[in-house]
Design an enzyme around this catalytic site. Structure first.
Site, PDB file in Angstrom:
ATOM      1  CG  ASP A   1      41.323  22.218  -0.496  1.00 38.50           C
ATOM      2  OD1 ASP A   1      41.470  22.243  -1.731  1.00 38.50           O
ATOM      3  OD2 ASP A   1      40.197  22.250   0.044  1.00 38.50           O
TER       4      ASP A   1
ATOM      5  NE  ARG B   1      41.691  23.388   9.734  1.00 35.75           N
ATOM      6  CZ  ARG B   1      41.642  23.280  11.075  1.00 35.75           C
ATOM      7  NH1 ARG B   1      42.116  24.218  11.842  1.00 35.75           N
ATOM      8  NH2 ARG B   1      41.109  22.219  11.638  1.00 35.75           N
TER       9      ARG B   1
ATOM     10  CG  HIS C   1      40.822  33.583   0.347  1.00 36.08           C
ATOM     11  ND1 HIS C   1      39.542  33.257   0.738  1.00 36.08           N
ATOM     12  CD2 HIS C   1      40.752  34.876  -0.088  1.00 36.08           C
ATOM     13  CE1 HIS C   1      38.734  34.298   0.549  1.00 36.08           C
ATOM     14  NE2 HIS C   1      39.442  35.283   0.037  1.00 36.08           N
TER      15      HIS C   1
ATOM     16  CB  CYS D   1      60.450  34.934   4.039  1.00 33.70           C
ATOM     17  SG  CYS D   1      61.506  35.932   5.101  1.00 33.70           S
TER      18      CYS D   1
ATOM     19  CB  THR E   1      31.534  30.440  -1.797  1.00 37.57           C
ATOM     20  OG1 THR E   1      31.840  31.602  -1.012  1.00 37.57           O
ATOM     21  CG2 THR E   1      30.968  30.869  -3.141  1.00 37.57           C
ATOM     22  CB  SER E   2      28.687  31.702   2.907  1.00 38.53           C
ATOM     23  OG  SER E   2      29.949  32.278   3.201  1.00 38.53           O
TER      24      SER E   2
HETATM   25  P1  OAD Z   1      31.655  29.227   4.190  1.00 39.14           P
HETATM   26  O1  OAD Z   1      31.854  28.246   5.285  1.00 39.14           O
HETATM   27  O2  OAD Z   1      31.364  30.637   4.550  1.00 39.14           O
HETATM   28  O3  OAD Z   1      30.436  28.748   3.274  1.00 39.14           O
HETATM   29  C1  OAD Z   1      30.338  27.427   2.802  1.00 39.14           C
HETATM   30  C2  OAD Z   1      29.174  27.359   1.845  1.00 39.14           C
HETATM   31  O4  OAD Z   1      29.175  26.062   1.249  1.00 39.14           O
HETATM   32  C3  OAD Z   1      27.791  27.521   2.506  1.00 39.14           C
HETATM   33  O5  OAD Z   1      27.048  28.453   1.731  1.00 39.14           O
HETATM   34  C4  OAD Z   1      27.173  26.121   2.422  1.00 39.14           C
HETATM   35  O6  OAD Z   1      25.769  26.166   2.253  1.00 39.14           O
HETATM   36  C5  OAD Z   1      27.853  25.555   1.211  1.00 39.14           C
HETATM   37  N1  OAD Z   1      28.002  24.091   1.199  1.00 39.14           N
HETATM   38  C6  OAD Z   1      28.338  23.269   2.223  1.00 39.14           C
HETATM   39  N2  OAD Z   1      28.463  21.994   1.799  1.00 39.14           N
HETATM   40  C7  OAD Z   1      28.205  22.017   0.456  1.00 39.14           C
HETATM   41  C8  OAD Z   1      28.200  21.013  -0.567  1.00 39.14           C
HETATM   42  N3  OAD Z   1      28.468  19.730  -0.315  1.00 39.14           N
HETATM   43  N4  OAD Z   1      27.890  21.406  -1.829  1.00 39.14           N
HETATM   44  C9  OAD Z   1      27.602  22.703  -2.117  1.00 39.14           C
HETATM   45  N5  OAD Z   1      27.607  23.687  -1.191  1.00 39.14           N
HETATM   46  C10 OAD Z   1      27.904  23.355   0.072  1.00 39.14           C
HETATM   47  O7  OAD Z   1      32.937  29.108   3.228  1.00 39.14           O
HETATM   48  P2  OAD Z   1      33.470  30.147   2.147  1.00 39.14           P
HETATM   49  O8  OAD Z   1      32.369  30.838   1.454  1.00 39.14           O
HETATM   50  O9  OAD Z   1      34.473  29.431   1.322  1.00 39.14           O
HETATM   51  O10 OAD Z   1      38.780  32.910   4.250  1.00 39.14           O
HETATM   52  O11 OAD Z   1      34.239  31.178   3.074  1.00 39.14           O
HETATM   53  C11 OAD Z   1      34.912  32.256   2.466  1.00 39.14           C
HETATM   54  C12 OAD Z   1      36.164  32.569   3.221  1.00 39.14           C
HETATM   55  O12 OAD Z   1      35.853  32.802   4.588  1.00 39.14           O
HETATM   56  C13 OAD Z   1      37.175  31.447   3.275  1.00 39.14           C
HETATM   57  O13 OAD Z   1      38.016  31.407   2.150  1.00 39.14           O
HETATM   58  C14 OAD Z   1      37.952  31.765   4.507  1.00 39.14           C
HETATM   59  C15 OAD Z   1      36.788  32.060   5.402  1.00 39.14           C
HETATM   60  O14 OAD Z   1      37.026  32.758   6.546  1.00 39.14           O
HETATM   61  C16 OAD Z   1      39.981  33.020   4.813  1.00 39.14           C
HETATM   62  O15 OAD Z   1      40.420  32.223   5.616  1.00 39.14           O
HETATM   63  C17 OAD Z   1      40.729  34.235   4.362  1.00 39.14           C
END
Ligand code: OAD
Length: 251
Positions: free
Chosen positions: A105, A70, A120, A128, A187-188
């Site tokens: 990122d 990553r 996160h 460490c 975010t989902s």
């Molecule tokens: P997800 O992969 O769960 O969700 C991504 C969201 O972005 C979805 O709802 C998509 O519909 C939306 N999406 C995709 N492309 C898009 C775009 N171009 N414009 C607008 N929306 C778009 O990612 P997160 O919600 O960030 O945690 O996931 C939450 C956490 O789960 C992350 O921080 C990570 C993961 O496991 C850890 O690693 C601790």
């Protein structure tokens, strides 16, 4: 978009605060994979094997390999128009603005955002395992790397499942408590406590705005939903907000 911009300005009123929460979708247009969409990282990897402290205890090389990949990929991507629009939003509201991100990122910072809370963690940092010293880390982390302070082994400065996110004791609740407008972008909304912040703002009377390609399990809490790509919808929204707030500069 003009109506949405007016509602947002009305909700902010005189001196209201603005909070933004971003998730993986807002870096998708930069070429960073999301987690749960089709083609997302959790299709190729089991999160239990790469994103838990148990995984790191059992197979640290595997966990390092996942985050090293990553980190290396992050060096090849650039901020997109959505990241840049959030810089414009911060410059409209100054210290009444805060950006809470689930991103590990650094694209918000590279675009120019200043007040960013990485709840996160951050890929470009290592920690460490023994003394919790945190250092900048741009390359791979290996099992041979030792802490500069105590020689303990190093881990990614990432919050794994089952661990408590950063800034949740003070900064993030302070930002959300009483804020006038809360944006949830890309975010989902499935991972807590991040997913609960919109409810906190809504209960306090703030306006919750969701920008996403599609509805999410928590969409019901958002009074304003803007469907589409963050990299397209955010710049369009900023054009309208700037036209309302700084009409003399609008062309
Ligand atoms: P997800 O992969 O769960 O969700 C991504 C969201 O972005 C979805 O709802 C998509 O519909 C939306 N999406 C995709 N492309 C898009 C775009 N171009 N414009 C607008 N929306 C778009 O990612 P997160 O919600 O960030 O945690 O996931 C939450 C956490 O789960 C992350 O921080 C990570 C993961 O496991 C850890 O690693 C601790």
């Amino acid at each position: 978009m003009k109506d949405a911009a007016r509602r947002i300005i009305d909700a902010i009123g005189e001196g209201g605060r603005v909070a933004v929460m971003t998730g993986a979708g807002s870096s998708a247009e930069s070429g960073v994979r999301t987690f749960r969409d089709r083609g997302g990282l959790w299709e190729d990897y089991s999160l239990e094997e790469v994103a838990t402290s148990e995984a790191f205890a059992t197979n640290p090389s595997r966990v390092h390999e996942f985050y090293n990949t990553r980190r290396a990929h992050l060096a090849t991507v650039q901020p997109n128009d959505g990241h840049r629009a959030l810089v414009r939003l911060e410059s409209l509201f100054g210290d009444r603005f805060a950006l809470i991100t689930q991103h590990v990122d650094d694209l918000h910072e590279r675009a120019g955002s200043r007040r960013v809370f990485h709840m996160h963690g951050e890929l470009y940092k290592a920690r460490c395992v023994e003394c919790s010293d945190v250092v900048e880390w741009m390359g791979d982390i290996s099992l041979d790397d030792g802490c500069r302070s105590c020689s303990g082994s190093m881990r990614p400065h990432i919050v794994w499942f089952g661990e408590v996110p950063f800034f949740m004791e003070e900064e993030i609740p302070d930002v959300c408590d009483g804020c006038a407008v809360f944006f949830s972008i890309g975010t989902s909304g499935t991972v807590y406590p991040a997913a609960g912040l919109a409810s906190m703002v809504s209960l306090g009377g703030g306006l919750c705005v969701e920008i996403n390609l599609e509805t999410t399990p928590g969409s019901g809490i958002f009074e304003l939903q803007i469907e589409g790509k963050a990299g397209e919808r955010l710049p369009a929204l900023l054009d309208e907000l700037e036209a309302l707030l700084k009409p003399e500069e609008a062309v």
